[in-house]
Design a protein around this motif. Sequence first.
Motif, PDB file in Angstrom:
ATOM      1  N   ASN A  41       0.855  -1.197   0.000  1.00 44.09           N
ATOM      2  CA  ASN A  41       0.000   0.000   0.000  1.00 44.09           C
ATOM      3  C   ASN A  41       0.887   1.242   0.000  1.00 44.09           C
ATOM      4  O   ASN A  41       1.421   1.643   1.028  1.00 44.09           O
ATOM      5  CB  ASN A  41      -0.938   0.003   1.204  1.00 44.09           C
ATOM      6  N   VAL A  42       1.039   1.833  -1.180  1.00 46.59           N
ATOM      7  CA  VAL A  42       1.905   2.989  -1.383  1.00 46.59           C
ATOM      8  C   VAL A  42       1.051   4.187  -1.762  1.00 46.59           C
ATOM      9  O   VAL A  42       0.073   4.053  -2.496  1.00 46.59           O
ATOM     10  CB  VAL A  42       2.929   2.683  -2.501  1.00 46.59           C
ATOM     11  N   LYS A  43       1.422   5.356  -1.253  1.00 41.83           N
ATOM     12  CA  LYS A  43       0.705   6.590  -1.587  1.00 41.83           C
ATOM     13  C   LYS A  43       1.703   7.692  -1.922  1.00 41.83           C
ATOM     14  O   LYS A  43       2.781   7.762  -1.341  1.00 41.83           O
ATOM     15  CB  LYS A  43      -0.146   7.070  -0.413  1.00 41.83           C
ATOM     16  N   PHE A  44       1.300   8.545  -2.841  1.00 38.66           N
ATOM     17  CA  PHE A  44       2.007   9.791  -3.116  1.00 38.66           C
ATOM     18  C   PHE A  44       1.050  10.905  -2.743  1.00 38.66           C
ATOM     19  O   PHE A  44      -0.108  10.905  -3.166  1.00 38.66           O
ATOM     20  CB  PHE A  44       2.393   9.898  -4.594  1.00 38.66           C
ATOM     21  N   CYS A  45       1.542  11.850  -1.952  1.00 37.76           N
ATOM     22  CA  CYS A  45       0.686  12.943  -1.483  1.00 37.76           C
ATOM     23  C   CYS A  45       1.381  14.282  -1.662  1.00 37.76           C
ATOM     24  O   CYS A  45       2.609  14.367  -1.666  1.00 37.76           O
ATOM     25  CB  CYS A  45       0.359  12.761  -0.004  1.00 37.76           C
ATOM     26  N   VAL A  46       0.565  15.306  -1.771  1.00 39.07           N
ATOM     27  CA  VAL A  46       1.050  16.681  -1.747  1.00 39.07           C
ATOM     28  C   VAL A  46       1.038  17.120  -0.284  1.00 39.07           C
ATOM     29  O   VAL A  46       0.044  16.915   0.430  1.00 39.07           O
ATOM     30  CB  VAL A  46       0.132  17.610  -2.576  1.00 39.07           C
ATOM     31  N   ASP A  52      -1.027  26.167  10.284  1.00 40.14           N
ATOM     32  CA  ASP A  52       0.074  25.573  11.057  1.00 40.14           C
ATOM     33  C   ASP A  52      -0.051  24.060  11.227  1.00 40.14           C
ATOM     34  O   ASP A  52       0.538  23.483  12.131  1.00 40.14           O
ATOM     35  CB  ASP A  52       0.207  26.243  12.425  1.00 40.14           C
ATOM     36  N   GLN A  53      -0.848  23.429  10.395  1.00 44.34           N
ATOM     37  CA  GLN A  53      -1.007  21.978  10.404  1.00 44.34           C
ATOM     38  C   GLN A  53      -0.600  21.419   9.049  1.00 44.34           C
ATOM     39  O   GLN A  53      -0.869  22.040   8.012  1.00 44.34           O
ATOM     40  CB  GLN A  53      -2.469  21.583  10.671  1.00 44.34           C
ATOM     41  N   ILE A  54       0.014  20.244   9.061  1.00 45.02           N
ATOM     42  CA  ILE A  54       0.364  19.596   7.803  1.00 45.02           C
ATOM     43  C   ILE A  54      -0.883  18.956   7.211  1.00 45.02           C
ATOM     44  O   ILE A  54      -1.605  18.227   7.900  1.00 45.02           O
ATOM     45  CB  ILE A  54       1.444  18.520   8.016  1.00 45.02           C
ATOM     46  N   LYS A  55      -1.113  19.255   5.948  1.00 47.62           N
ATOM     47  CA  LYS A  55      -2.242  18.671   5.232  1.00 47.62           C
ATOM     48  C   LYS A  55      -1.678  17.845   4.077  1.00 47.62           C
ATOM     49  O   LYS A  55      -0.864  18.345   3.291  1.00 47.62           O
ATOM     50  CB  LYS A  55      -3.158  19.764   4.680  1.00 47.62           C
ATOM     51  N   LEU A  56      -2.081  16.583   3.992  1.00 45.59           N
ATOM     52  CA  LEU A  56      -1.661  15.715   2.897  1.00 45.59           C
ATOM     53  C   LEU A  56      -2.854  15.434   2.003  1.00 45.59           C
ATOM     54  O   LEU A  56      -3.921  15.053   2.476  1.00 45.59           O
ATOM     55  CB  LEU A  56      -1.103  14.397   3.433  1.00 45.59           C
ATOM     56  N   THR A  57      -2.645  15.612   0.702  1.00 46.75           N
ATOM     57  CA  THR A  57      -3.678  15.325  -0.290  1.00 46.75           C
ATOM     58  C   THR A  57      -3.122  14.280  -1.235  1.00 46.75           C
ATOM     59  O   THR A  57      -2.078  14.486  -1.866  1.00 46.75           O
ATOM     60  CB  THR A  57      -4.051  16.595  -1.080  1.00 46.75           C
ATOM     61  N   GLU A  58      -3.816  13.151  -1.322  1.00 47.29           N
ATOM     62  CA  GLU A  58      -3.330  12.056  -2.157  1.00 47.29           C
ATOM     63  C   GLU A  58      -3.372  12.428  -3.633  1.00 47.29           C
ATOM     64  O   GLU A  58      -4.328  13.035  -4.112  1.00 47.29           O
ATOM     65  CB  GLU A  58      -4.155  10.790  -1.921  1.00 47.29           C
ATOM     66  N   VAL A  59      -2.321  12.044  -4.338  1.00 44.72           N
ATOM     67  CA  VAL A  59      -2.242  12.259  -5.781  1.00 44.72           C
ATOM     68  C   VAL A  59      -3.029  11.145  -6.463  1.00 44.72           C
ATOM     69  O   VAL A  59      -2.768   9.961  -6.220  1.00 44.72           O
ATOM     70  CB  VAL A  59      -0.766  12.240  -6.259  1.00 44.72           C
ATOM     71  N   ASN A  60      -3.979  11.510  -7.307  1.00 48.85           N
ATOM     72  CA  ASN A  60      -4.788  10.521  -8.012  1.00 48.85           C
ATOM     73  C   ASN A  60      -4.524  10.495  -9.512  1.00 48.85           C
ATOM     74  O   ASN A  60      -4.944   9.559 -10.194  1.00 48.85           O
ATOM     75  CB  ASN A  60      -6.279  10.781  -7.766  1.00 48.85           C
ATOM     76  N   ASN A  61      -3.834  11.500 -10.018  1.00 51.01           N
ATOM     77  CA  ASN A  61      -3.535  11.579 -11.442  1.00 51.01           C
ATOM     78  C   ASN A  61      -2.461  10.548 -11.804  1.00 51.01           C
ATOM     79  O   ASN A  61      -1.333  10.611 -11.299  1.00 51.01           O
ATOM     80  CB  ASN A  61      -3.065  12.998 -11.775  1.00 51.01           C
ATOM     81  N   MET A  62      -2.820   9.584 -12.670  1.00 52.14           N
ATOM     82  CA  MET A  62      -1.908   8.492 -13.003  1.00 52.14           C
ATOM     83  C   MET A  62      -0.628   8.976 -13.678  1.00 52.14           C
ATOM     84  O   MET A  62       0.456   8.459 -13.392  1.00 52.14           O
ATOM     85  CB  MET A  62      -2.624   7.469 -13.893  1.00 52.14           C
ATOM     86  N   ASN A  63      -0.729   9.966 -14.553  1.00 53.20           N
ATOM     87  CA  ASN A  63       0.474  10.497 -15.208  1.00 53.20           C
ATOM     88  C   ASN A  63       1.424  11.118 -14.190  1.00 53.20           C
ATOM     89  O   ASN A  63       2.643  10.936 -14.272  1.00 53.20           O
ATOM     90  CB  ASN A  63       0.107  11.517 -16.290  1.00 53.20           C
ATOM     91  N   ARG A  67       5.260   9.939 -13.071  1.00 51.19           N
ATOM     92  CA  ARG A  67       6.367  10.889 -13.049  1.00 51.19           C
ATOM     93  C   ARG A  67       7.039  10.898 -11.673  1.00 51.19           C
ATOM     94  O   ARG A  67       8.257  10.909 -11.563  1.00 51.19           O
ATOM     95  CB  ARG A  67       5.854  12.291 -13.414  1.00 51.19           C
ATOM     96  N   LEU A  68       6.233  10.871 -10.626  1.00 49.42           N
ATOM     97  CA  LEU A  68       6.777  10.881  -9.269  1.00 49.42           C
ATOM     98  C   LEU A  68       7.573   9.611  -8.979  1.00 49.42           C
ATOM     99  O   LEU A  68       8.626   9.670  -8.333  1.00 49.42           O
ATOM    100  CB  LEU A  68       5.661  11.060  -8.240  1.00 49.42           C
ATOM    101  N   ILE A  69       7.107   8.471  -9.463  1.00 44.27           N
ATOM    102  CA  ILE A  69       7.848   7.220  -9.283  1.00 44.27           C
ATOM    103  C   ILE A  69       9.245   7.365  -9.875  1.00 44.27           C
ATOM    104  O   ILE A  69      10.244   7.000  -9.241  1.00 44.27           O
ATOM    105  CB  ILE A  69       7.100   6.037  -9.919  1.00 44.27           C
TER     106      ILE A  69
END
Length: 87
Positions: A41-46, A52-63, A67-69
């Motif tokens: 279970n791997v995730k890429f997030c922004v 003052d809180q960290i917010k993570l948004t999962e990347v859903n765009n396959m392209n 590229r991130l990989i």
Amino acid sequence: MCLEKEMLITLSDDKKYVVLDTILYQNIKYVYLVEYKNETNVKFCVEELENDQIKLTEVNNMNLKQRLILLFAKKIKNELDETLKNE
């Protein structure tokens, strides 16, 4: 505070993830996560700072994921090469 390698975090799905690495790409910070005790279970997030809180948004765009990989693989390879060179 910002996320760093090897940190253990819990996401909104109540699962724990290890921060494998972070990278800045096109002025956006991306985080490479793998679920603790479930390496499939791997995730890429922004990563963003919001109130003052960290917010993570999962990347859903396959392209973008592809590229991130490549970018993370290149970064990890360079770090490994540097480590081996210094031995």
